[in-house]
Write a protein that holds these residues in place. Structure first.
Motif, PDB file in Angstrom:
ATOM      1  N   TRP A   1       0.802  -1.218   0.000  1.00 30.25           N
ATOM      2  CA  TRP A   1       0.000   0.000   0.000  1.00 30.25           C
ATOM      3  C   TRP A   1       0.842   1.278   0.000  1.00 30.25           C
ATOM      4  O   TRP A   1       0.295   2.372  -0.074  1.00 30.25           O
ATOM      5  CB  TRP A   1      -0.938   0.006   1.202  1.00 30.25           C
ATOM      6  CG  TRP A   1      -0.234  -0.102   2.533  1.00 30.25           C
ATOM      7  CD1 TRP A   1       0.231   0.928   3.298  1.00 30.25           C
ATOM      8  CD2 TRP A   1       0.086  -1.295   3.246  1.00 30.25           C
ATOM      9  NE1 TRP A   1       0.827   0.456   4.439  1.00 30.25           N
ATOM     10  CE2 TRP A   1       0.746  -0.912   4.440  1.00 30.25           C
ATOM     11  CE3 TRP A   1      -0.132  -2.662   2.989  1.00 30.25           C
ATOM     12  CZ2 TRP A   1       1.205  -1.854   5.360  1.00 30.25           C
ATOM     13  CZ3 TRP A   1       0.321  -3.577   3.908  1.00 30.25           C
ATOM     14  CH2 TRP A   1       0.979  -3.185   5.075  1.00 30.25           C
ATOM     15  N   ASN A   2       2.174   1.128   0.077  1.00 40.02           N
ATOM     16  CA  ASN A   2       3.034   2.314   0.043  1.00 40.02           C
ATOM     17  C   ASN A   2       4.417   1.895  -0.443  1.00 40.02           C
ATOM     18  O   ASN A   2       5.221   1.361   0.315  1.00 40.02           O
ATOM     19  CB  ASN A   2       3.125   2.945   1.442  1.00 40.02           C
ATOM     20  CG  ASN A   2       3.839   4.285   1.417  1.00 40.02           C
ATOM     21  OD1 ASN A   2       4.420   4.681   0.399  1.00 40.02           O
ATOM     22  ND2 ASN A   2       3.808   4.997   2.541  1.00 40.02           N
ATOM     23  N   LYS A   3       4.699   2.157  -1.697  1.00 38.82           N
ATOM     24  CA  LYS A   3       5.942   1.711  -2.312  1.00 38.82           C
ATOM     25  C   LYS A   3       7.172   2.472  -1.817  1.00 38.82           C
ATOM     26  O   LYS A   3       8.297   2.082  -2.112  1.00 38.82           O
ATOM     27  CB  LYS A   3       5.845   1.854  -3.836  1.00 38.82           C
ATOM     28  CG  LYS A   3       4.759   0.993  -4.475  1.00 38.82           C
ATOM     29  CD  LYS A   3       4.972  -0.484  -4.163  1.00 38.82           C
ATOM     30  CE  LYS A   3       3.903  -1.357  -4.813  1.00 38.82           C
ATOM     31  NZ  LYS A   3       4.091  -2.799  -4.506  1.00 38.82           N
ATOM     32  N   SER A   4       6.971   3.537  -1.049  1.00 39.84           N
ATOM     33  CA  SER A   4       8.112   4.260  -0.494  1.00 39.84           C
ATOM     34  C   SER A   4       8.540   3.711   0.863  1.00 39.84           C
ATOM     35  O   SER A   4       9.531   4.165   1.440  1.00 39.84           O
ATOM     36  CB  SER A   4       7.784   5.755  -0.355  1.00 39.84           C
ATOM     37  OG  SER A   4       6.749   5.952   0.602  1.00 39.84           O
ATOM     38  N   LYS A   5       7.787   2.723   1.378  1.00 42.88           N
ATOM     39  CA  LYS A   5       8.101   2.103   2.665  1.00 42.88           C
ATOM     40  C   LYS A   5       8.424   0.620   2.446  1.00 42.88           C
ATOM     41  O   LYS A   5       7.946   0.010   1.490  1.00 42.88           O
ATOM     42  CB  LYS A   5       6.917   2.219   3.639  1.00 42.88           C
ATOM     43  CG  LYS A   5       6.424   3.641   3.857  1.00 42.88           C
ATOM     44  CD  LYS A   5       7.352   4.463   4.704  1.00 42.88           C
ATOM     45  CE  LYS A   5       6.755   5.834   4.985  1.00 42.88           C
ATOM     46  NZ  LYS A   5       7.630   6.662   5.853  1.00 42.88           N
ATOM     47  N   THR A   6       9.237   0.068   3.342  1.00 49.12           N
ATOM     48  CA  THR A   6       9.632  -1.339   3.217  1.00 49.12           C
ATOM     49  C   THR A   6       9.172  -2.140   4.430  1.00 49.12           C
ATOM     50  O   THR A   6       8.929  -1.587   5.509  1.00 49.12           O
ATOM     51  CB  THR A   6      11.160  -1.464   3.097  1.00 49.12           C
ATOM     52  OG1 THR A   6      11.772  -1.029   4.328  1.00 49.12           O
ATOM     53  CG2 THR A   6      11.693  -0.621   1.944  1.00 49.12           C
ATOM     54  N   TRP A   7       9.087  -3.459   4.238  1.00 52.60           N
ATOM     55  CA  TRP A   7       8.741  -4.345   5.349  1.00 52.60           C
ATOM     56  C   TRP A   7       9.805  -4.282   6.441  1.00 52.60           C
ATOM     57  O   TRP A   7       9.493  -4.273   7.628  1.00 52.60           O
ATOM     58  CB  TRP A   7       8.587  -5.777   4.853  1.00 52.60           C
ATOM     59  CG  TRP A   7       7.312  -6.041   4.119  1.00 52.60           C
ATOM     60  CD1 TRP A   7       7.153  -6.201   2.779  1.00 52.60           C
ATOM     61  CD2 TRP A   7       6.006  -6.154   4.699  1.00 52.60           C
ATOM     62  NE1 TRP A   7       5.829  -6.417   2.470  1.00 52.60           N
ATOM     63  CE2 TRP A   7       5.101  -6.401   3.634  1.00 52.60           C
ATOM     64  CE3 TRP A   7       5.514  -6.078   6.001  1.00 52.60           C
ATOM     65  CZ2 TRP A   7       3.735  -6.559   3.843  1.00 52.60           C
ATOM     66  CZ3 TRP A   7       4.150  -6.246   6.210  1.00 52.60           C
ATOM     67  CH2 TRP A   7       3.283  -6.481   5.158  1.00 52.60           C
TER      68      TRP A   7
END
Length: 347
Positions: free
Chosen positions: A265-271
């Motif tokens: 849901w947010n490609k600027s954040k990572t797992w």
């Protein structure tokens, strides 16, 4: 049955009052009839008599010193030497009249808070200056330096709370420390003061205008949460821990280990970044909570329940931080607000 042993009187500053404490060593195990009294240096005036069990103490308060006293009896744990403590809270002016050492107590409190304030303020400025120099000498990457300032300055600020007295004004004095750095950020961000090295150490791209965004929101959030919750509330500690430690670790770990594993849901954040924020938030919050309990500012009666509540709050704050809303509201605003709202239900 009378109290065996000697009586001593002490003065403490608690919640805007001088508390005069009578401590009597006793040997008896049957119910006693102790007397709560205030000492003027020569005589002891009885305030009231109350039948107590061996494990009860009464705190007497009055708006008119030495007159109408209302007891509030509470259980207390048996102390090693079998002591019973009776306290009488009076106004500061009355205490200073009838108990000369109250003046010394107030002076000691003021000096303690002044020393804590000066130490915290100078220490915070020197800490930021240290990272400025490390960045100038290229010992740290600019983005890493920014996040290290983010994590460490907040952590040291929270730890500085233990330096302050229990005086009611202490929280506001401590809350003003971040605002000193806020003034500095405004002067740098508006161009009133030019310091490229300082700007590079706390900004993403080296643009002074950036300092009027996230970094300024950061110091305002620290100040506001400190004034509202202070060191007696796990809610405030969780909010600052997640903003300082959790969010800071999310950026560092996410950049280094996140790779292509982005959040759907947010490609600027990572797992990796989100997991680091959750774990870091729990560790920082629990650690600070037990530190303040050690110093007597908090009373955690259910450690497991506390950790469970902190984990839920950290999870909620991590989800808030992961949402694609950072262009609308900065993480330094959304994370503490989310943590506070969650903390009201789970802490």
């Amino acid at each position: 049955m009378s109290v065996a042993g000697s009586l001593t009187t002490q003065a403490r500053f608690v919640s805007g009052h001088i508390v005069l404490t009578r401590r009597a060593t006793r040997r008896a195990t049957r119910p006693l009839i102790p007397r709560a009294a205030a000492e003027d240096g020569r005589a002891v005036r009885a305030c009231s008599r109350t039948k107590l069990s061996p494990h009860q103490a009464c705190v007497y308060t009055s708006s008119s010193f030495g007159l109408r006293c209302t007891p509030n009896c509470v259980p207390f744990a048996r102390e090693p030497r079998g002591t019973i403590q009776i306290s009488k809270a009076v106004s500061t002016s009355h205490a200073m009249q009838v108990f000369p050492s109250a003046t010394a107590v107030l002076q000691s409190v003021l000096m303690q808070d002044l020393a804590a304030y000066v130490f915290s303020t100078i220490g915070s400025l020197l800490w930021v200056y240290m990272f400025r120099e490390l960045t100038r000498r290229q010992m740290f990457d600019q983005k890493l330096s920014r996040k290290l300032v983010h994590i460490t300055s907040g952590t040291l600020f929270i730890l500085s709370w233990v330096l302050y007295s229990p005086a009611p004004y202490a929280r506001y004095l401590a809350a003003s420390v971040p605002l000193i750095n806020g003034i500095r950020l405004v002067t740098l961000g508006t161009g009133l003061v030019r310091d490229d090295n300082a700007v590079n150490s706390i900004s993403r791209e080296g643009n002074p205008r950036e300092l009027l965004g996230g970094p300024l929101y950061y110091v305002f959030a620290m100040s506001a949460v400190t004034a509202m919750f202070w060191r007696e509330s796990a809610i405030g500690i969780a909010a600052l821990s997640l903003m300082c430690g959790g969010d800071g670790l999310a950026d560092i770990v996410g950049r280094r280990y996140g790779g292509k594993h982005k959040l759907p849901w947010n490609k600027s954040k990572t797992w990796a970044g989100s997991i680091a924020m959750f774990i870091g938030g729990v560790i920082f919050t629990v650690g600070f909570t037990f530190i303040f309990q050690h110093f007597g500012y908090m009373n955690v009666q259910d450690p497991i329940g506390m950790v469970r509540g902190v984990a839920i709050v950290s999870l909620i704050a991590t989800i808030v931080e992961s949402l694609p809303i950072n262009k609308l509201i900065d993480d330094n605003i959304s994370v503490p607000i989310g943590a506070i709202l969650a903390g009201l239900f789970f802490l």
